[in-house]
Motif scaffolding. Structure first.
Motif, PDB file in Angstrom:
ATOM      1  N   ARG A 177       0.987  -1.253  -0.031  1.00 24.93           N
ATOM      2  CA  ARG A 177       0.147  -0.031   0.012  1.00 24.93           C
ATOM      3  C   ARG A 177       0.738   1.242  -0.062  1.00 24.93           C
ATOM      4  O   ARG A 177       0.522   2.276  -0.547  1.00 24.93           O
ATOM      5  CB  ARG A 177      -0.986  -0.019   1.212  1.00 24.93           C
ATOM      6  CG  ARG A 177      -2.111  -1.073   0.968  1.00 24.93           C
ATOM      7  CD  ARG A 177      -3.096  -0.883   2.090  1.00 24.93           C
ATOM      8  NE  ARG A 177      -3.820   0.297   2.246  1.00 24.93           N
ATOM      9  CZ  ARG A 177      -4.577   0.534   3.366  1.00 24.93           C
ATOM     10  NH1 ARG A 177      -4.811  -0.036   4.196  1.00 24.93           N
ATOM     11  NH2 ARG A 177      -5.426   1.583   2.880  1.00 24.93           N
ATOM     12  N   ARG A 180       2.171   1.610  -3.649  1.00 22.49           N
ATOM     13  CA  ARG A 180       1.260   2.259  -4.516  1.00 22.49           C
ATOM     14  C   ARG A 180       1.001   3.559  -4.081  1.00 22.49           C
ATOM     15  O   ARG A 180       0.880   4.576  -5.048  1.00 22.49           O
ATOM     16  CB  ARG A 180      -0.182   1.403  -4.146  1.00 22.49           C
ATOM     17  CG  ARG A 180      -1.394   1.927  -4.996  1.00 22.49           C
ATOM     18  CD  ARG A 180      -2.526   0.971  -4.849  1.00 22.49           C
ATOM     19  NE  ARG A 180      -3.647   1.238  -5.743  1.00 22.49           N
ATOM     20  CZ  ARG A 180      -4.538   2.061  -5.264  1.00 22.49           C
ATOM     21  NH1 ARG A 180      -4.770   2.731  -4.272  1.00 22.49           N
ATOM     22  NH2 ARG A 180      -5.526   2.399  -5.973  1.00 22.49           N
ATOM     23  N   ALA A 181       0.956   4.164  -3.005  1.00 24.30           N
ATOM     24  CA  ALA A 181       0.891   5.643  -2.432  1.00 24.30           C
ATOM     25  C   ALA A 181       1.930   6.601  -3.251  1.00 24.30           C
ATOM     26  O   ALA A 181       1.736   7.526  -3.725  1.00 24.30           O
ATOM     27  CB  ALA A 181       0.635   5.673  -1.210  1.00 24.30           C
ATOM     28  N   ARG A 183       3.836   5.738  -5.798  1.00 25.12           N
ATOM     29  CA  ARG A 183       3.436   6.092  -7.149  1.00 25.12           C
ATOM     30  C   ARG A 183       2.578   6.997  -7.618  1.00 25.12           C
ATOM     31  O   ARG A 183       2.668   7.700  -8.625  1.00 25.12           O
ATOM     32  CB  ARG A 183       3.325   4.807  -7.851  1.00 25.12           C
ATOM     33  CG  ARG A 183       4.608   3.770  -7.802  1.00 25.12           C
ATOM     34  CD  ARG A 183       4.186   2.208  -8.231  1.00 25.12           C
ATOM     35  NE  ARG A 183       5.516   1.637  -8.123  1.00 25.12           N
ATOM     36  CZ  ARG A 183       5.636   0.302  -7.522  1.00 25.12           C
ATOM     37  NH1 ARG A 183       4.736  -0.061  -6.971  1.00 25.12           N
ATOM     38  NH2 ARG A 183       6.886  -0.072  -7.819  1.00 25.12           N
ATOM     39  N   HIS A 184       1.662   6.998  -6.964  1.00 29.51           N
ATOM     40  CA  HIS A 184       0.386   7.990  -7.036  1.00 29.51           C
ATOM     41  C   HIS A 184       0.775   9.464  -6.870  1.00 29.51           C
ATOM     42  O   HIS A 184       0.498  10.250  -7.502  1.00 29.51           O
ATOM     43  CB  HIS A 184      -0.832   7.642  -6.493  1.00 29.51           C
ATOM     44  CG  HIS A 184      -1.646   6.699  -7.325  1.00 29.51           C
ATOM     45  ND1 HIS A 184      -1.667   5.178  -6.933  1.00 29.51           N
ATOM     46  CD2 HIS A 184      -2.703   6.777  -8.052  1.00 29.51           C
ATOM     47  CE1 HIS A 184      -2.474   4.592  -7.614  1.00 29.51           C
ATOM     48  NE2 HIS A 184      -3.251   5.591  -8.440  1.00 29.51           N
ATOM     49  N   ALA A 238      -4.108  13.460  -6.619  1.00 35.23           N
ATOM     50  CA  ALA A 238      -3.953  12.050  -7.212  1.00 35.23           C
ATOM     51  C   ALA A 238      -4.036  10.993  -6.067  1.00 35.23           C
ATOM     52  O   ALA A 238      -4.553   9.878  -6.169  1.00 35.23           O
ATOM     53  CB  ALA A 238      -2.755  11.903  -8.128  1.00 35.23           C
ATOM     54  N   LEU A 239      -3.220  11.083  -5.052  1.00 33.86           N
ATOM     55  CA  LEU A 239      -2.927  10.281  -3.864  1.00 33.86           C
ATOM     56  C   LEU A 239      -4.480  10.267  -3.304  1.00 33.86           C
ATOM     57  O   LEU A 239      -5.007   8.999  -3.136  1.00 33.86           O
ATOM     58  CB  LEU A 239      -2.145  10.657  -3.177  1.00 33.86           C
ATOM     59  CG  LEU A 239      -2.087  10.038  -1.641  1.00 33.86           C
ATOM     60  CD1 LEU A 239      -1.601   8.618  -2.064  1.00 33.86           C
ATOM     61  CD2 LEU A 239      -0.932  10.446  -0.735  1.00 33.86           C
ATOM     62  N   SER A 242      -6.593   8.189  -5.286  1.00 33.13           N
ATOM     63  CA  SER A 242      -6.076   6.609  -5.385  1.00 33.13           C
ATOM     64  C   SER A 242      -6.748   5.754  -3.977  1.00 33.13           C
ATOM     65  O   SER A 242      -6.935   4.490  -3.954  1.00 33.13           O
ATOM     66  CB  SER A 242      -4.632   6.439  -5.520  1.00 33.13           C
ATOM     67  OG  SER A 242      -4.001   6.755  -4.324  1.00 33.13           O
ATOM     68  N   THR A 252     -11.366   9.538  -9.171  1.00 31.80           N
ATOM     69  CA  THR A 252     -11.193   8.495  -8.546  1.00 31.80           C
ATOM     70  C   THR A 252     -10.776   7.384  -9.477  1.00 31.80           C
ATOM     71  O   THR A 252     -11.346   7.014 -10.645  1.00 31.80           O
ATOM     72  CB  THR A 252     -12.521   7.915  -7.959  1.00 31.80           C
ATOM     73  OG1 THR A 252     -13.114   9.060  -6.964  1.00 31.80           O
ATOM     74  CG2 THR A 252     -12.592   6.859  -7.203  1.00 31.80           C
ATOM     75  N   GLY A 253      -9.887   6.583  -8.981  1.00 35.45           N
ATOM     76  CA  GLY A 253      -9.058   5.400  -9.823  1.00 35.45           C
ATOM     77  C   GLY A 253      -8.024   6.007 -10.688  1.00 35.45           C
ATOM     78  O   GLY A 253      -7.812   5.396 -11.671  1.00 35.45           O
ATOM     79  N   GLU A 255      -4.896   6.978 -12.663  1.00 38.17           N
ATOM     80  CA  GLU A 255      -3.591   6.227 -12.743  1.00 38.17           C
ATOM     81  C   GLU A 255      -2.371   6.483 -12.165  1.00 38.17           C
ATOM     82  O   GLU A 255      -2.285   7.891 -12.061  1.00 38.17           O
ATOM     83  CB  GLU A 255      -3.217   6.108 -14.371  1.00 38.17           C
ATOM     84  CG  GLU A 255      -4.404   5.242 -15.184  1.00 38.17           C
ATOM     85  CD  GLU A 255      -4.449   3.729 -14.798  1.00 38.17           C
ATOM     86  OE1 GLU A 255      -3.370   3.204 -14.448  1.00 38.17           O
ATOM     87  OE2 GLU A 255      -5.531   3.270 -14.741  1.00 38.17           O
ATOM     88  N   PRO A 256      -1.499   5.904 -11.752  1.00 41.46           N
ATOM     89  CA  PRO A 256      -0.274   6.286 -11.032  1.00 41.46           C
ATOM     90  C   PRO A 256       0.653   7.058 -12.015  1.00 41.46           C
ATOM     91  O   PRO A 256       0.663   7.115 -13.365  1.00 41.46           O
ATOM     92  CB  PRO A 256       0.685   4.913 -10.831  1.00 41.46           C
ATOM     93  CG  PRO A 256      -0.394   3.782 -11.047  1.00 41.46           C
ATOM     94  CD  PRO A 256      -1.510   4.550 -11.714  1.00 41.46           C
TER      95      PRO A 256
END
Length: 346
Positions: A177, A180-181, A183-184, A238-239, A242, A252-253, A255-256
């Motif tokens: 997680r 992923r964060a 990258r966003h 963006a974060l 995500s 919402t949703g 891309e990174p």
């Protein structure tokens, strides 16, 4: 509860202007109680904003942990003004000046008790002002959060490559997680450090609580980096998107962003002075160096015929942190070199 808190009729963990069950935008403060020549008969307010549409994921955004780190503070204030509860699908809790005495004093630590908030978690609600703030955040805000971002910069003493800054682990699901964060968020660099690197930090408190927590290092030098601000102005919405929390300018949703350059701070990263004098860097932030390469020297102030002492890199890597004050003493870290990290191997 401390004796001081009893005298003032309020708990250090009390909030004014905040009802965590309510929707909308609420602006309030947490109470810190301390009795001295200035603060007797009053509280030290810790500003807090809660922007909520009701049930949904909760993000906790913290800035001003160190008072001389400014990019995060500006971003937090912008977030408070710009977030519209009607655009959210959850809640954002923002603490823009966590160590408010340090913020007002333009200092890394609190001028009241010399407390470093990022070494004070989980805090003590009956302790000094900085311990009370740590207890307020760790005890009252952190348990409400599904995700935490703690925004830092290099402060007056150093400049960092603009980067996400994450502790390894502590277990696989939480680590994924965090990745992923990062990258966003979209910062150009990501620095990885050892698990629970600083036991008293908010990142460690989040890891121990099982709440994904990432930090940032947004340049520094006791000023404001415009490029880092602009990157974060895109990255924060963006974060939030995500995480399932819609925000201004984000879908919402989403891309990174592009993959950051992954770096790792290791025991060989610091280049440490063994002399007192004037620090001269021989490299710049972002430069790639090799072990043994001269990267700094220190000039002796009073020994006029003595050549400067040279210092070499102890590892291959990228110059990730550079000291700002020129006057140094033995033990001062002049710079840090971070080797590249293959994130796929972790």
């Amino acid at each position: 509860m401390s004796a001081a808190a009893t005298r003032e009729g309020t708990s250090p963990a009390e909030f004014t202007g905040i009802d965590f069950s309510a929707t909308g935008k609420q602006l309030g403060y947490g109470h810190v109680v301390h009795s001295d020549n200035v603060h007797d008969g009053s509280v030290i307010p810790v500003p807090v904003a809660v922007i909520s549409s009701g049930p949904g994921p909760v993000a906790l955004v913290v800035a001003g942990t160190h008072g001389d780190e400014y990019e995060g503070q500006i971003l937090a204030h912008e977030l408070i003004r710009e977030l519209d509860p009607a655009q959210l699908t959850g809640t954002v809790i923002v603490v823009p000046a966590a160590n408010s005495p340090a913020v007002r004093g333009a200092a890394r630590v609190s001028p009241i008790d010399a407390g470093n908030l990022n070494r004070s978690y989980p805090g003590n609600p009956a302790g000094g002002p900085t311990e009370q703030v740590a207890a307020l955040i760790a005890g009252q805000l952190l348990p409400r959060a599904d995700f935490v971002i703690d925004m830092h910069s290099g402060g007056s003493n150093s400049t960092y490559l603009p980067s996400s800054f994450i502790y390894r682990g502590p277990e696989e699901a939480l680590w994924r997680r965090k990745l992923r964060a990062v990258r966003h968020l979209g910062l150009p660099y990501a620095m990885v450090v050892a698990p629970l690197l600083e036991p008293g930090s908010l990142s460690s408190a989040g890891d121990l609580a099982g709440i994904p927590t990432i930090s940032t290092e947004l340049s520094g030098a006791g000023t404001v980096d415009r490029s880092a601000l602009e990157t974060m102005r895109r990255g924060l919405p963006a974060l939030l998107a995500s995480l399932g929390i819609a925000g201004p300018g984000a879908e919402t949703g989403a891309e990174p962003c592009a993959e950051p350059q992954w770096l790792e701070l290791v025991p060989e990263s610091p280049v440490t002075s063994t002399a007192a004098g004037l620090f001269e860097p021989l490299v710049d932030l972002g430069d790639t160096v090799v072990a043994g390469q001269p990267v700094a020297r220190v000039h002796f102030i009073d020994e006029l015929d003595r050549p400067p002492r040279s210092f070499a890199a102890r590892t291959d890597g990228v110059v990730a942190i550079l000291r700002r004050p020129t006057l140094v003493a033995p033990g001062a870290h002049l710079l840090h070199i971070a080797p590249p990290l293959d994130i796929s191997t972790i």
